[in-house]
Design a protein around this motif. Structure first.
Motif, PDB file in Angstrom:
ATOM      1  N   ILE A  14      47.092  73.180 -14.251  1.00  0.00           N
ATOM      2  CA  ILE A  14      48.456  73.406 -13.759  1.00  0.00           C
ATOM      3  C   ILE A  14      48.823  74.891 -13.843  1.00  0.00           C
ATOM      4  O   ILE A  14      49.366  75.470 -12.895  1.00  0.00           O
ATOM      5  CB  ILE A  14      49.455  72.548 -14.553  1.00  0.00           C
ATOM      6  CG1 ILE A  14      49.185  71.056 -14.298  1.00  0.00           C
ATOM      7  CG2 ILE A  14      50.889  72.901 -14.185  1.00  0.00           C
ATOM      8  CD1 ILE A  14      49.973  70.118 -15.185  1.00  0.00           C
ATOM      9  N   VAL A  15      48.508  75.518 -14.977  1.00  0.00           N
ATOM     10  CA  VAL A  15      48.836  76.936 -15.159  1.00  0.00           C
ATOM     11  C   VAL A  15      48.065  77.799 -14.174  1.00  0.00           C
ATOM     12  O   VAL A  15      48.627  78.703 -13.532  1.00  0.00           O
ATOM     13  CB  VAL A  15      48.542  77.372 -16.613  1.00  0.00           C
ATOM     14  CG1 VAL A  15      48.647  78.891 -16.759  1.00  0.00           C
ATOM     15  CG2 VAL A  15      49.500  76.694 -17.574  1.00  0.00           C
ATOM     16  N   ALA A  16      46.751  77.531 -14.029  1.00  0.00           N
ATOM     17  CA  ALA A  16      45.932  78.321 -13.103  1.00  0.00           C
ATOM     18  C   ALA A  16      46.401  78.151 -11.660  1.00  0.00           C
ATOM     19  O   ALA A  16      46.415  79.118 -10.878  1.00  0.00           O
ATOM     20  CB  ALA A  16      44.466  77.923 -13.235  1.00  0.00           C
ATOM     21  N   SER A  17      46.820  76.938 -11.278  1.00  0.00           N
ATOM     22  CA  SER A  17      47.324  76.693  -9.914  1.00  0.00           C
ATOM     23  C   SER A  17      48.615  77.463  -9.672  1.00  0.00           C
ATOM     24  O   SER A  17      48.811  78.049  -8.592  1.00  0.00           O
ATOM     25  CB  SER A  17      47.563  75.200  -9.695  1.00  0.00           C
ATOM     26  OG  SER A  17      46.373  74.476  -9.760  1.00  0.00           O
ATOM     27  N   CYS A  18      49.513  77.448 -10.661  1.00  0.00           N
ATOM     28  CA  CYS A  18      50.789  78.167 -10.509  1.00  0.00           C
ATOM     29  C   CYS A  18      50.567  79.673 -10.409  1.00  0.00           C
ATOM     30  O   CYS A  18      51.244  80.362  -9.642  1.00  0.00           O
ATOM     31  CB  CYS A  18      51.709  77.848 -11.683  1.00  0.00           C
ATOM     32  SG  CYS A  18      52.284  76.130 -11.715  1.00  0.00           S
ATOM     33  N   ARG A  19      49.617  80.194 -11.173  1.00  0.00           N
ATOM     34  CA  ARG A  19      49.333  81.626 -11.125  1.00  0.00           C
ATOM     35  C   ARG A  19      48.802  82.057  -9.761  1.00  0.00           C
ATOM     36  O   ARG A  19      48.999  83.202  -9.344  1.00  0.00           O
ATOM     37  CB  ARG A  19      48.312  81.987 -12.211  1.00  0.00           C
ATOM     38  CG  ARG A  19      48.927  82.146 -13.594  1.00  0.00           C
ATOM     39  CD  ARG A  19      47.869  82.464 -14.625  1.00  0.00           C
ATOM     40  NE  ARG A  19      48.487  82.974 -15.845  1.00  0.00           N
ATOM     41  CZ  ARG A  19      47.836  83.179 -16.983  1.00  0.00           C
ATOM     42  NH1 ARG A  19      46.533  82.890 -17.054  1.00  0.00           N
ATOM     43  NH2 ARG A  19      48.465  83.658 -18.037  1.00  0.00           N
ATOM     44  N   LYS A  20      48.117  81.137  -9.088  1.00  0.00           N
ATOM     45  CA  LYS A  20      47.500  81.473  -7.795  1.00  0.00           C
ATOM     46  C   LYS A  20      48.218  80.786  -6.644  1.00  0.00           C
ATOM     47  O   LYS A  20      47.605  80.454  -5.621  1.00  0.00           O
ATOM     48  CB  LYS A  20      46.020  81.083  -7.821  1.00  0.00           C
ATOM     49  CG  LYS A  20      45.222  81.869  -8.860  1.00  0.00           C
ATOM     50  CD  LYS A  20      43.778  81.442  -8.918  1.00  0.00           C
ATOM     51  CE  LYS A  20      43.018  82.263  -9.945  1.00  0.00           C
ATOM     52  NZ  LYS A  20      41.624  81.834 -10.092  1.00  0.00           N
ATOM     53  N   TRP A  21      49.516  80.580  -6.806  1.00  0.00           N
ATOM     54  CA  TRP A  21      50.295  79.862  -5.802  1.00  0.00           C
ATOM     55  C   TRP A  21      50.219  80.525  -4.429  1.00  0.00           C
ATOM     56  O   TRP A  21      50.207  79.860  -3.406  1.00  0.00           O
ATOM     57  CB  TRP A  21      51.746  79.770  -6.282  1.00  0.00           C
ATOM     58  CG  TRP A  21      52.588  78.875  -5.446  1.00  0.00           C
ATOM     59  CD1 TRP A  21      53.497  79.224  -4.494  1.00  0.00           C
ATOM     60  CD2 TRP A  21      52.579  77.440  -5.470  1.00  0.00           C
ATOM     61  NE1 TRP A  21      54.071  78.120  -3.934  1.00  0.00           N
ATOM     62  CE2 TRP A  21      53.524  76.997  -4.512  1.00  0.00           C
ATOM     63  CE3 TRP A  21      51.873  76.497  -6.213  1.00  0.00           C
ATOM     64  CZ2 TRP A  21      53.774  75.649  -4.285  1.00  0.00           C
ATOM     65  CZ3 TRP A  21      52.125  75.162  -5.980  1.00  0.00           C
ATOM     66  CH2 TRP A  21      53.057  74.751  -5.035  1.00  0.00           C
ATOM     67  N   THR A  22      50.170  81.871  -4.400  1.00  0.00           N
ATOM     68  CA  THR A  22      50.175  82.611  -3.128  1.00  0.00           C
ATOM     69  C   THR A  22      48.770  82.891  -2.594  1.00  0.00           C
ATOM     70  O   THR A  22      48.620  83.443  -1.511  1.00  0.00           O
ATOM     71  CB  THR A  22      50.911  83.951  -3.313  1.00  0.00           C
ATOM     72  OG1 THR A  22      50.263  84.713  -4.342  1.00  0.00           O
ATOM     73  CG2 THR A  22      52.369  83.718  -3.688  1.00  0.00           C
ATOM     74  N   VAL A  23      47.741  82.514  -3.353  1.00  0.00           N
ATOM     75  CA  VAL A  23      46.356  82.769  -2.927  1.00  0.00           C
ATOM     76  C   VAL A  23      45.960  81.777  -1.835  1.00  0.00           C
ATOM     77  O   VAL A  23      46.310  80.588  -1.897  1.00  0.00           O
ATOM     78  CB  VAL A  23      45.397  82.653  -4.131  1.00  0.00           C
ATOM     79  CG1 VAL A  23      43.946  82.754  -3.682  1.00  0.00           C
ATOM     80  CG2 VAL A  23      45.712  83.716  -5.164  1.00  0.00           C
ATOM     81  N   GLN A  24      45.227  82.260  -0.837  1.00  0.00           N
ATOM     82  CA  GLN A  24      44.757  81.414   0.251  1.00  0.00           C
ATOM     83  C   GLN A  24      43.477  80.679  -0.167  1.00  0.00           C
ATOM     84  O   GLN A  24      42.590  81.263  -0.796  1.00  0.00           O
ATOM     85  CB  GLN A  24      44.477  82.250   1.503  1.00  0.00           C
ATOM     86  CG  GLN A  24      45.723  82.855   2.143  1.00  0.00           C
ATOM     87  CD  GLN A  24      46.640  81.779   2.707  1.00  0.00           C
ATOM     88  OE1 GLN A  24      46.188  80.813   3.325  1.00  0.00           O
ATOM     89  NE2 GLN A  24      47.938  81.952   2.487  1.00  0.00           N
ATOM     90  N   LEU A  25      43.397  79.410   0.208  1.00  0.00           N
ATOM     91  CA  LEU A  25      42.169  78.652  -0.044  1.00  0.00           C
ATOM     92  C   LEU A  25      41.072  79.105   0.918  1.00  0.00           C
ATOM     93  O   LEU A  25      41.331  79.306   2.108  1.00  0.00           O
ATOM     94  CB  LEU A  25      42.413  77.154   0.145  1.00  0.00           C
ATOM     95  CG  LEU A  25      43.140  76.413  -0.980  1.00  0.00           C
ATOM     96  CD1 LEU A  25      43.466  74.989  -0.538  1.00  0.00           C
ATOM     97  CD2 LEU A  25      42.293  76.367  -2.236  1.00  0.00           C
ATOM     98  N   PRO A  26      39.843  79.254   0.466  1.00  0.00           N
ATOM     99  CA  PRO A  26      38.747  79.619   1.376  1.00  0.00           C
ATOM    100  C   PRO A  26      38.397  78.455   2.302  1.00  0.00           C
ATOM    101  O   PRO A  26      38.502  77.286   1.902  1.00  0.00           O
ATOM    102  CB  PRO A  26      37.601  79.943   0.425  1.00  0.00           C
ATOM    103  CG  PRO A  26      37.884  79.148  -0.811  1.00  0.00           C
ATOM    104  CD  PRO A  26      39.378  79.123  -0.928  1.00  0.00           C
ATOM    105  N   LEU A  27      37.982  78.776   3.518  1.00  0.00           N
ATOM    106  CA  LEU A  27      37.579  77.719   4.449  1.00  0.00           C
ATOM    107  C   LEU A  27      36.302  77.030   3.969  1.00  0.00           C
ATOM    108  O   LEU A  27      36.113  75.834   4.172  1.00  0.00           O
ATOM    109  CB  LEU A  27      37.363  78.319   5.849  1.00  0.00           C
ATOM    110  CG  LEU A  27      38.621  78.880   6.533  1.00  0.00           C
ATOM    111  CD1 LEU A  27      38.259  79.534   7.859  1.00  0.00           C
ATOM    112  CD2 LEU A  27      39.655  77.787   6.736  1.00  0.00           C
ATOM    113  N   ASP A  28      35.434  77.799   3.327  1.00  0.00           N
ATOM    114  CA  ASP A  28      34.195  77.259   2.779  1.00  0.00           C
ATOM    115  C   ASP A  28      34.460  76.784   1.347  1.00  0.00           C
ATOM    116  O   ASP A  28      34.600  77.593   0.423  1.00  0.00           O
ATOM    117  CB  ASP A  28      33.108  78.332   2.797  1.00  0.00           C
ATOM    118  CG  ASP A  28      31.757  77.797   2.320  1.00  0.00           C
ATOM    119  OD1 ASP A  28      31.680  76.587   1.990  1.00  0.00           O
ATOM    120  OD2 ASP A  28      30.782  78.582   2.261  1.00  0.00           O
ATOM    121  N   THR A  29      34.554  75.475   1.157  1.00  0.00           N
ATOM    122  CA  THR A  29      34.912  74.939  -0.168  1.00  0.00           C
ATOM    123  C   THR A  29      33.821  75.156  -1.207  1.00  0.00           C
ATOM    124  O   THR A  29      34.075  75.016  -2.399  1.00  0.00           O
ATOM    125  CB  THR A  29      35.209  73.427  -0.069  1.00  0.00           C
ATOM    126  OG1 THR A  29      34.068  72.761   0.482  1.00  0.00           O
ATOM    127  CG2 THR A  29      36.430  73.180   0.804  1.00  0.00           C
TER     128      THR A  29
END
Length: 503
Positions: free
Chosen positions: A255-270
């Protein structure tokens, strides 16, 4: 050519090794790999089932007649005694969380069962001593009794989520034959639990009422001692799963790591999401999980600051989590709706302890020369389950398998759904009895009077039998479903969550 032959020989040896040893990461008590044909399976489960039966006989031997002890021996008023019993029962279903966290995080299931069983036994000894000493109403003895009673709640709750899951661990998840046998284990575990409940309801309650509370509490203490002995006898042939560290901390890290990277884009290559190389897992004793839905995946996105902060050292899990960690939390979220549906099921089941009894109190309890206590009809609930478990496991599953082609006949969710439907029929049956009772009461002008009417209490038997039948499907199906769907390192915690539906 010679090199190829050596490679084939080495591969054949590895394959033979995999056949001889368990493939689910289980070890012996010393942490070493174990031979499949010498450990686990039903040879180990017999001891665990014996433990479960004796432990439940001890627990229900205290619980079923506790209110009588509080009112007759400790001289508590009915309202106070009822409140104290409910508080104690609620504690018994909250303490499993503590036992689950200890087992999954630190001690493992075996040592958690050993530790909490010891507290359980000490609590029962205190209850027995309290009952044997004259002068029950003295303050010191009352304090001693309640201290023992809550030790029992702590011990019973601590082992609740561990015993069944430890039994299921005795079957190799990577072996199709053993995986099928594991499904049968859940059926027979429920069978043994209800054997203990039935014997305590019939025999121990009678002994407590007619031969004294010292003997009435001493027998459950003896059976708890037998449960501990039975459990330790099988130590040499058990399969053990390593504890994986605190699941609560891992969930918070995601949860903490997700909140810290809220504005980061997910890569197309998972495949660029963070995971340990090979088949190794960040969580001890757990296999890697395959990525599912994209939510929370930002916790596993690698950014430049993660690499800098790592600087050759292990990366900070509060900033970057593995895909396996993220999937653990996703599984928990996805199972919540299934868990919520069973709350309704248990709400129906609770009626057999309240509304059904109140209904029976205003029906004709005389059958020839016998007077049937309304609460005793709940025995049909247990008897129907004991009859139907062997029928389900040995007859119904093979027949249904021919039509569905599924390993266990029904899927786990189908099984739970059938039980939910049967719980509806339980309430329909109770409603029909109540409608007929009211009709007769109107004819006799007794609608507002809590007086027996000329309608036999035996008309309640179908609703109790339907309730027991629904448990064969939903209750056992839920236990199996939560175990099979839970992450390897969170199985006790999932079992504890399922127990919350009782409270």
């Amino acid at each position: 050519m010679e090199h190829e032959q050596q490679s084939l020989l080495i591969e054949a040896e590895h394959e033979e090794f995999r056949k001889d040893y368990t493939g689910d990461g289980s070890v012996n008590l010393k942490g070493l790999p174990i031979l499949k044909h010498e450990t686990g399976n039903w040879r180990a489960c017999y001891f665990i089932l014996g433990t479960e039966c004796c432990e439940k006989l001890a627990l229900y031997g205290i619980a079923k007649n506790l209110v009588s002890y509080l009112t007759r021996q400790l001289h508590e008023r009915n309202v106070v005694a009822a409140r104290n019993v409910l508080t104690w029962q609620g504690t018994c279903y909250f303490t499993p969380l503590l036992g689950a966290l200890v087992a999954d995080s630190y001690l493992g299931k075996f040592w958690t069962i050993a530790a909490f069983s010891t507290l359980y036994f000490i609590g029962l000894v205190m209850l027995t001593i309290s009952a044997l000493v004259p002068g029950q109403s003295s303050q010191s003895q009352t304090v001693g009794f309640y201290f023992g009673l809550y030790l029992v709640a702590l011990g019973a709750g601590g082992i609740k989520p561990c015993v069944i899951t430890f039994g299921a661990d005795q079957f190799d998840d990577n072996d199709p034959i053993e995986r099928s046998e594991r499904a049968s284990f859940f059926n027979w575990a429920s069978f043994m639990i209800n054997i203990g409940a039935l014997l305590s309801g019939i025999i121990l309650v009678y002994i407590q009422d007619n031969y004294g509370w010292g003997l009435g509490f001493g027998i459950p203490t003896l059976f708890m001692g037998l449960a501990i002995v039975s459990f330790f006898i099988g130590t040499g042939i058990y399969r053990f799963q390593r504890p994986g560290g605190s699941p609560v901390i891992r969930i918070c890290q995601v949860i903490v790591a997700s909140c810290r990277k809220w504005t980061v884009q997910l890569p197309l290559d998972t495949s660029l999401l963070y995971e340990l190389p090979g088949n190794s897992s960040f969580i001890k004793g757990s296999k890697q999980k395959v990525r599912s839905h994209k939510y929370l995946d930002k916790a596993a996105v690698i950014i430049s600051s993660d690499i800098k902060l790592g600087n050759g050292n292990p990366l900070n899990p509060w900033r970057l989590c593995t895909v396996t960690q993220v999937e653990e939390l996703k599984l928990l979220v996805r199972l919540f709706p299934i868990w919520a549906t069973t709350i309704v099921f248990y709400a129906v089941g609770c009626q057999s302890l309240s509304m059904f009894i109140e209904q029976g109190m205003v029906l004709d309890k005389q059958v020839r020369s016998f007077t049937i206590p309304p609460a005793s009809l709940s025995t049909f609930d247990v008897i129907s389950l004991l009859i139907l478990v062997p029928i389900y496991d040995k007859i119904l599953v093979p027949v249904v398998r021919r039509f569905t082609g599924k390993e266990r006949g029904f899927t786990q969710l189908q099984r739970m759904g059938i039980g939910l439907f049967l719980s509806i029929l339980t309430m329909v049956s109770a409603a029909l009895v109540e409608m007929k009772r009211l009709e007769i009461a109107r004819e006799l002008n007794l609608v507002h009077e809590k007086i027996e009417i000329p309608m036999s209490i035996l008309w309640q038997i179908p609703q109790y039998c339907l309730d027991g039948t629904s448990q064969v499907f939903t209750l056992i199906g839920q236990a199996e479903f939560f175990y099979s769907e839970a992450p390897d390192a969170m199985r006790c915690l999932y079992a504890a969550f399922s127990l919350f539906t009782f409270t």
